[in-house]
Each structure stands twice: as C-alpha cells, then as structure tokens.
Design a protein around this motif. Structure first.
Motif, PDB file in Angstrom:
ATOM      1  N   ILE A 238       0.052 -11.284 -11.213  1.00 48.47           N
ATOM      2  CA  ILE A 238       0.286 -12.692 -11.544  1.00 48.47           C
ATOM      3  C   ILE A 238       0.584 -13.497 -10.288  1.00 48.47           C
ATOM      4  O   ILE A 238       0.036 -14.572 -10.076  1.00 48.47           O
ATOM      5  N   GLU A 239       1.452 -12.959  -9.441  1.00 51.49           N
ATOM      6  CA  GLU A 239       1.859 -13.672  -8.223  1.00 51.49           C
ATOM      7  C   GLU A 239       2.329 -12.653  -7.198  1.00 51.49           C
ATOM      8  O   GLU A 239       2.924 -11.640  -7.541  1.00 51.49           O
ATOM      9  N   ASP A 240       2.032 -12.939  -5.919  1.00 47.96           N
ATOM     10  CA  ASP A 240       2.554 -12.080  -4.857  1.00 47.96           C
ATOM     11  C   ASP A 240       2.944 -12.927  -3.659  1.00 47.96           C
ATOM     12  O   ASP A 240       2.408 -14.008  -3.450  1.00 47.96           O
ATOM     13  N   ASP A 241       3.894 -12.416  -2.898  1.00 46.95           N
ATOM     14  CA  ASP A 241       4.366 -13.099  -1.697  1.00 46.95           C
ATOM     15  C   ASP A 241       4.487 -12.050  -0.586  1.00 46.95           C
ATOM     16  O   ASP A 241       5.454 -11.305  -0.537  1.00 46.95           O
ATOM     17  N   VAL A 242       3.443 -11.977   0.250  1.00 50.47           N
ATOM     18  CA  VAL A 242       3.421 -11.025   1.355  1.00 50.47           C
ATOM     19  C   VAL A 242       4.032 -11.710   2.562  1.00 50.47           C
ATOM     20  O   VAL A 242       3.620 -12.807   2.940  1.00 50.47           O
ATOM     21  N   VAL A 243       5.021 -11.077   3.189  1.00 50.06           N
ATOM     22  CA  VAL A 243       5.741 -11.688   4.307  1.00 50.06           C
ATOM     23  C   VAL A 243       5.461 -10.913   5.590  1.00 50.06           C
ATOM     24  O   VAL A 243       5.724  -9.722   5.684  1.00 50.06           O
ATOM     25  N   TYR A 244       4.881 -11.616   6.585  1.00 48.92           N
ATOM     26  CA  TYR A 244       4.733 -11.063   7.929  1.00 48.92           C
ATOM     27  C   TYR A 244       5.230 -12.116   8.896  1.00 48.92           C
ATOM     28  O   TYR A 244       4.820 -13.255   8.801  1.00 48.92           O
ATOM     29  N   PRO A 245       6.068 -11.820   9.868  1.00 51.58           N
ATOM     30  CA  PRO A 245       6.680 -10.503  10.059  1.00 51.58           C
ATOM     31  C   PRO A 245       7.749 -10.245   9.018  1.00 51.58           C
ATOM     32  O   PRO A 245       8.223 -11.160   8.375  1.00 51.58           O
ATOM     33  N   GLY A 246       8.123  -9.031   8.889  1.00 51.46           N
ATOM     34  CA  GLY A 246       9.094  -8.618   7.884  1.00 51.46           C
ATOM     35  C   GLY A 246       8.550  -7.470   7.064  1.00 51.46           C
ATOM     36  O   GLY A 246       9.289  -6.633   6.574  1.00 51.46           O
TER      37      GLY A 246
ATOM     38  N   CYS B 238      -0.392  -8.781  12.034  1.00 55.72           N
ATOM     39  CA  CYS B 238      -0.534 -10.235  12.184  1.00 55.72           C
ATOM     40  C   CYS B 238      -0.535 -10.915  10.819  1.00 55.72           C
ATOM     41  O   CYS B 238      -0.586 -10.249   9.782  1.00 55.72           O
ATOM     42  N   ALA B 239      -0.523 -12.233  10.841  1.00 57.83           N
ATOM     43  CA  ALA B 239      -0.560 -12.997   9.594  1.00 57.83           C
ATOM     44  C   ALA B 239      -1.878 -12.787   8.866  1.00 57.83           C
ATOM     45  O   ALA B 239      -1.931 -12.867   7.635  1.00 57.83           O
ATOM     46  N   GLY B 240      -2.941 -12.491   9.599  1.00 55.43           N
ATOM     47  CA  GLY B 240      -4.229 -12.202   8.968  1.00 55.43           C
ATOM     48  C   GLY B 240      -4.161 -10.964   8.090  1.00 55.43           C
ATOM     49  O   GLY B 240      -4.818 -10.888   7.048  1.00 55.43           O
ATOM     50  N   CYS B 241      -3.359  -9.990   8.525  1.00 52.50           N
ATOM     51  CA  CYS B 241      -3.162  -8.777   7.724  1.00 52.50           C
ATOM     52  C   CYS B 241      -2.523  -9.125   6.386  1.00 52.50           C
ATOM     53  O   CYS B 241      -2.975  -8.666   5.336  1.00 52.50           O
ATOM     54  N   SER B 242      -1.478  -9.937   6.422  1.00 52.49           N
ATOM     55  CA  SER B 242      -0.799 -10.304   5.173  1.00 52.49           C
ATOM     56  C   SER B 242      -1.726 -11.127   4.286  1.00 52.49           C
ATOM     57  O   SER B 242      -1.705 -10.982   3.067  1.00 52.49           O
ATOM     58  N   SER B 243      -2.580 -11.927   4.894  1.00 51.73           N
ATOM     59  CA  SER B 243      -3.544 -12.705   4.114  1.00 51.73           C
ATOM     60  C   SER B 243      -4.544 -11.777   3.427  1.00 51.73           C
ATOM     61  O   SER B 243      -4.898 -11.993   2.259  1.00 51.73           O
ATOM     62  N   GLY B 244      -4.981 -10.738   4.118  1.00 52.30           N
ATOM     63  CA  GLY B 244      -5.909  -9.777   3.527  1.00 52.30           C
ATOM     64  C   GLY B 244      -5.291  -9.031   2.357  1.00 52.30           C
ATOM     65  O   GLY B 244      -5.945  -8.793   1.339  1.00 52.30           O
TER      66      GLY B 244
ATOM     67  N   MET C 207      10.661  -4.677  -4.997  1.00 53.37           N
ATOM     68  CA  MET C 207      10.119  -5.081  -3.724  1.00 53.37           C
ATOM     69  C   MET C 207       9.547  -3.848  -3.040  1.00 53.37           C
ATOM     70  O   MET C 207      10.117  -2.772  -3.093  1.00 53.37           O
ATOM     71  N   LEU C 208       8.397  -4.041  -2.385  1.00 55.59           N
ATOM     72  CA  LEU C 208       7.767  -2.971  -1.631  1.00 55.59           C
ATOM     73  C   LEU C 208       7.795  -3.297  -0.148  1.00 55.59           C
ATOM     74  O   LEU C 208       7.815  -4.457   0.238  1.00 55.59           O
ATOM     75  N   LYS C 209       7.787  -2.272   0.673  1.00 53.24           N
ATOM     76  CA  LYS C 209       7.688  -2.437   2.111  1.00 53.24           C
ATOM     77  C   LYS C 209       6.291  -2.010   2.518  1.00 53.24           C
ATOM     78  O   LYS C 209       5.810  -0.954   2.106  1.00 53.24           O
ATOM     79  N   ILE C 210       5.629  -2.846   3.300  1.00 50.79           N
ATOM     80  CA  ILE C 210       4.295  -2.555   3.803  1.00 50.79           C
ATOM     81  C   ILE C 210       4.416  -2.338   5.304  1.00 50.79           C
ATOM     82  O   ILE C 210       4.964  -3.182   6.011  1.00 50.79           O
ATOM     83  N   THR C 211       3.909  -1.230   5.801  1.00 49.62           N
ATOM     84  CA  THR C 211       3.898  -0.994   7.241  1.00 49.62           C
ATOM     85  C   THR C 211       2.454  -0.941   7.723  1.00 49.62           C
ATOM     86  O   THR C 211       1.550  -0.582   6.973  1.00 49.62           O
ATOM     87  N   GLY C 212       2.269  -1.321   8.973  1.00 47.38           N
ATOM     88  CA  GLY C 212       0.945  -1.311   9.578  1.00 47.38           C
ATOM     89  C   GLY C 212       0.339  -2.688   9.765  1.00 47.38           C
ATOM     90  O   GLY C 212      -0.696  -2.824  10.417  1.00 47.38           O
ATOM     91  N   MET C 213       0.966  -3.714   9.213  1.00 50.08           N
ATOM     92  CA  MET C 213       0.453  -5.067   9.421  1.00 50.08           C
ATOM     93  C   MET C 213       0.819  -5.510  10.838  1.00 50.08           C
ATOM     94  O   MET C 213       1.945  -5.299  11.274  1.00 50.08           O
TER      95      MET C 213
END
Length: 68
Positions: A27-35, A9-15, A1-7
């Motif tokens: 193959i598959e990803d699940d970006v979670v915002y907030p979190g 909004c949900a639009g950020c996770s969609s991008g 699992m990776l942590k992404i900082t700087g997002m």
C-alpha cells in the motif's frame, strides 16, 4: 520496520521503492537513504514480509527485520 543494507545512494532507495510499488498488496512504503531503513504498509491478505524481503534481495540488497 526492516533494515536494508547495500544501498549506496538515493538512486538505490528509489529503485527499491519502484520495485515495492509494483508488488501486489503493498500500500505504501518509505525507503530512507542514508539510514538504510524502511517502513511499509501492506495488505497481509495479498503479500507477506517474506515476499517483500525477496523483492528487495532480488535487487541485490540485504533486508532483515529490525530488532525491537
């Protein structure tokens, strides 16, 4: 699992999701915002963790491996 900082909004996770879905070997990803975390399944013969982090950081976010 990776942590992404700087997002911010949900639009950020969609991008991030869209960029990763275009990355060869993902193959598959699940970006979670907030979190600010995401899980990813990828083919290690086609890509690696460094490449995935580079894709995220090119979008302007910081990505780092979560400590267990």
């Amino acid at each position: 699992m990776l942590k992404i900082t700087g997002m911010t909004c949900a639009g950020c996770s969609s991008g991030v999701h869209k960029a990763l879905s275009k990355t060869d070997g993902v193959i598959e990803d699940d970006v979670v915002y907030p979190g600010d975390t995401f899980t990813i399944t990828y083919n290690a013969k086609k890509t690696d963790e460094k490449t995935i982090i580079d894709v995220i950081e090119k979008l302007g976010y910081k990505a780092e491996k979560q400590k267990s």
